[in-house]
Design a protein around this motif. Structure first.
Motif, PDB file in Angstrom:
ATOM      1  N   GLY A  27       0.756  -1.241   0.000  1.00 51.25           N
ATOM      2  CA  GLY A  27       0.000   0.000   0.000  1.00 51.25           C
ATOM      3  C   GLY A  27       0.786   1.290   0.000  1.00 51.25           C
ATOM      4  N   TYR A  28       2.027   1.257  -0.462  1.00 48.03           N
ATOM      5  CA  TYR A  28       2.772   2.507  -0.614  1.00 48.03           C
ATOM      6  C   TYR A  28       2.133   3.351  -1.713  1.00 48.03           C
ATOM      7  N   ASP A  29       2.218   4.659  -1.532  1.00 50.04           N
ATOM      8  CA  ASP A  29       1.697   5.585  -2.544  1.00 50.04           C
ATOM      9  C   ASP A  29       2.726   5.878  -3.629  1.00 50.04           C
ATOM     10  N   LEU A  30       4.018   5.917  -3.240  1.00 47.47           N
ATOM     11  CA  LEU A  30       5.058   6.444  -4.115  1.00 47.47           C
ATOM     12  C   LEU A  30       6.336   5.623  -3.981  1.00 47.47           C
ATOM     13  N   ILE A  31       7.208   5.762  -4.970  1.00 46.59           N
ATOM     14  CA  ILE A  31       8.539   5.166  -4.888  1.00 46.59           C
ATOM     15  C   ILE A  31       9.574   6.154  -5.396  1.00 46.59           C
ATOM     16  N   GLU A  32      10.738   6.158  -4.729  1.00 45.12           N
ATOM     17  CA  GLU A  32      11.920   6.857  -5.235  1.00 45.12           C
ATOM     18  C   GLU A  32      12.789   5.818  -5.931  1.00 45.12           C
ATOM     19  N   ILE A  33      13.059   6.043  -7.192  1.00 42.19           N
ATOM     20  CA  ILE A  33      13.776   5.069  -8.016  1.00 42.19           C
ATOM     21  C   ILE A  33      15.268   5.393  -8.030  1.00 42.19           C
ATOM     22  N   ARG A  34      16.082   4.405  -7.641  1.00 40.93           N
ATOM     23  CA  ARG A  34      17.532   4.587  -7.690  1.00 40.93           C
ATOM     24  C   ARG A  34      18.022   4.486  -9.130  1.00 40.93           C
ATOM     25  N   LEU A  35      18.975   5.333  -9.469  1.00 37.01           N
ATOM     26  CA  LEU A  35      19.537   5.355 -10.816  1.00 37.01           C
ATOM     27  C   LEU A  35      20.150   4.006 -11.186  1.00 37.01           C
ATOM     28  N   ASP A  36      20.888   3.389 -10.257  1.00 35.57           N
ATOM     29  CA  ASP A  36      21.516   2.103 -10.576  1.00 35.57           C
ATOM     30  C   ASP A  36      20.469   1.003 -10.774  1.00 35.57           C
ATOM     31  N   LYS A  37      19.403   1.011  -9.965  1.00 36.76           N
ATOM     32  CA  LYS A  37      18.347   0.009 -10.116  1.00 36.76           C
ATOM     33  C   LYS A  37      17.555   0.227 -11.411  1.00 36.76           C
ATOM     34  N   LEU A  38      17.423   1.469 -11.823  1.00 39.99           N
ATOM     35  CA  LEU A  38      16.753   1.772 -13.082  1.00 39.99           C
ATOM     36  C   LEU A  38      17.566   1.245 -14.257  1.00 39.99           C
ATOM     37  N   ARG A  39      18.856   1.504 -14.260  1.00 36.12           N
ATOM     38  CA  ARG A  39      19.713   1.010 -15.343  1.00 36.12           C
ATOM     39  C   ARG A  39      19.683  -0.526 -15.394  1.00 36.12           C
ATOM     40  N   GLU A  40      19.716  -1.153 -14.235  1.00 41.27           N
ATOM     41  CA  GLU A  40      19.651  -2.613 -14.163  1.00 41.27           C
ATOM     42  C   GLU A  40      18.326  -3.127 -14.745  1.00 41.27           C
TER      43      GLU A  40
END
Length: 280
Positions: A27-40
Motif C-alpha cells: 500500500g505505498y503511494d510512491l517510490i523513489e527510483i535509484r539510478l543504478d536500479k533503473l539502469r539494471e
C-alpha cells in the motif's frame, strides 16, 4: 501525507521490479527510483513496461535518486552528471517522474563556505536549465557528515534561496538533519513549498559528526527527535510525502518482503501521530 519507499532500504538483494510489486502489495503511494536500479531494470525491460506498470497500479514514481557529487567536478565527471540528468529527464517524461535528487560533493579540500555556495549555486543553475524543458525539478540533499561540502539544513536552504528558481528545492532527511545538529529553528522558518522530498529515518545515538549511513534504524527506533521534526513540518504546512530511506546492512540481509512490510508499518505508526495518511 503520502508514504514513499526509497530503494536504498532494500539495496543489496532487491530489484526495481521486486520493490514495485511488494510496495504495491503493502500500500505505498510512491517510490523513489535509484539510478543504478533503473539502469539494471532497463537491461531486460523496456521503459514502456515501467510506464504500463504505473498506469495499472496505485503506486506512482516520485523522484529519481540521485545525481551524486555534482560540484567541484572535472570536465569528464561533470559531463557524466549532465548525461545522467538528461537520461533521467527522458525516462521521467515517459513515466511521469518529475523530481531528481542532487547530492553535493565530499572531500573537496579547503574551500570556504562562500566558495562552496558559489559553486553549488552555479551548478544548480546549469543543471536546472537542462532539466527545465522537461518540467523536472532538482532537490538538493545536504548530507550530515563533516566531509560533505553541504552538511546542514541551513547551508542547503541558503543555497536554494540564492538559486531562486521554482524548480530547485531541498531534500529534508531526518538522519542528515540530526547527524550534524541542524537547528529546528531553521526548519521552522522554511517555506514548505521548497521542501521537494522528505526522507524519514532514524539512527543510533552517536555524537555529532560520528554518524554514517550504516547507523540508520527504523523510524521511531532511534535517537532522532522525529516528533519535533514532524510537529514542525505540520506547523509550517508541509504534508506532501514521506519516504522511508535506510542504508543499514543488517536490513539488507532480511527477506525483502519483510523489509518493505516493516518499513511501511514503522513509518505509518509515527506519521499517523501528526498527519492524515493516504489510504488505499
Amino acid at each position: 501525507m503520502k508514504i514513499a519507499f526509497n530503494q536504498a532500504t532494500t539495496m543489496k538483494k532487491s530489484t526495481l521490479k521486486m520493490d514495485l510489486e511488494l510496495c504495491e502489495k503493502y500500500g505505498y503511494d510512491l517510490i523513489e527510483i535509484r539510478l543504478d536500479k533503473l539502469r539494471e531494470y532497463l537491461i531486460d525491460h523496456k521503459v514502456e513496461e515501467l510506464k504500463a506498470f504505473f498506469e495499472r497500479h496505485r503506486i506512482k514514481p516520485y523522484a529519481f535518486n540521485a545525481l551524486e557529487f555534482i560540484t567541484f567536478r572535472d570536465q569528464e565527471g561533470y559531463t557524466q552528471i549532465q548525461n545522467d540528468l538528461r537520461f533521467l529527464c527522458e525516462i521521467g517524461e515517459i513515466i511521469d517522474c518529475k523530481t531528481v535528487i542532487a547530492v553535493p560533493s565530499f572531500d573537496i579540500g579547503d574551500y570556504t563556505i562562500s566558495e562552496i555556495k558559489h559553486e553549488t549555486v552555479r551548478v544548480l543553475h546549469e543543471l536546472t536549465q537542462l532539466a527545465e524543458p522537461y518540467g523536472v525539478r532538482l532537490a538538493l540533499e545536504f548530507c550530515g557528515y563533516p566531509n560533505c561540502s553541504v552538511n546542514t539544513f541551513a547551508q542547503a536552504y541558503d543555497i536554494v534561496q540564492e538559486v531562486n528558481r521554482d524548480n530547485v528545492g531541498i531534500v529534508l532527511d531526518c538522519f542528515h538533519f540530526h547527524a550534524m545538529n541542524s537547528h529546528i529553528e531553521d526548519l521552522q522558518k522554511a517555506d514548505p513549498s521548497k521542501i521537494f522530498v522528505f526522507h524519514i529515518d532514524d539512527c543510533e545515538d552517536l555524537p555529532v559528526g560520528a554518524l554514517r549511513d550504516h547507523h540508520r534504524v527504523w523510524p521511531g527506533d532511534g535517537a532522532v527527535d522525529l516528533d519535533q521534526i514532524l510537529h514542525t513540518l505540520k506547523g509550517i504546512g508541509y504534508d506532501e510525502m514521506a519516504s522511508v530511506e535506510l542504508f543499514r546492512p543488517e536490513y539488507w540481509e532480511w527477506d525483502i518482503e519483510k523489509t518493505i512490510k516493516t518499513a511501511k508499518e514503522k513509518t505509518e505508526k509515527i506519521l499517523s501521530n501528526y498527519f492524515e495518511l493516504s489510504r488505499s
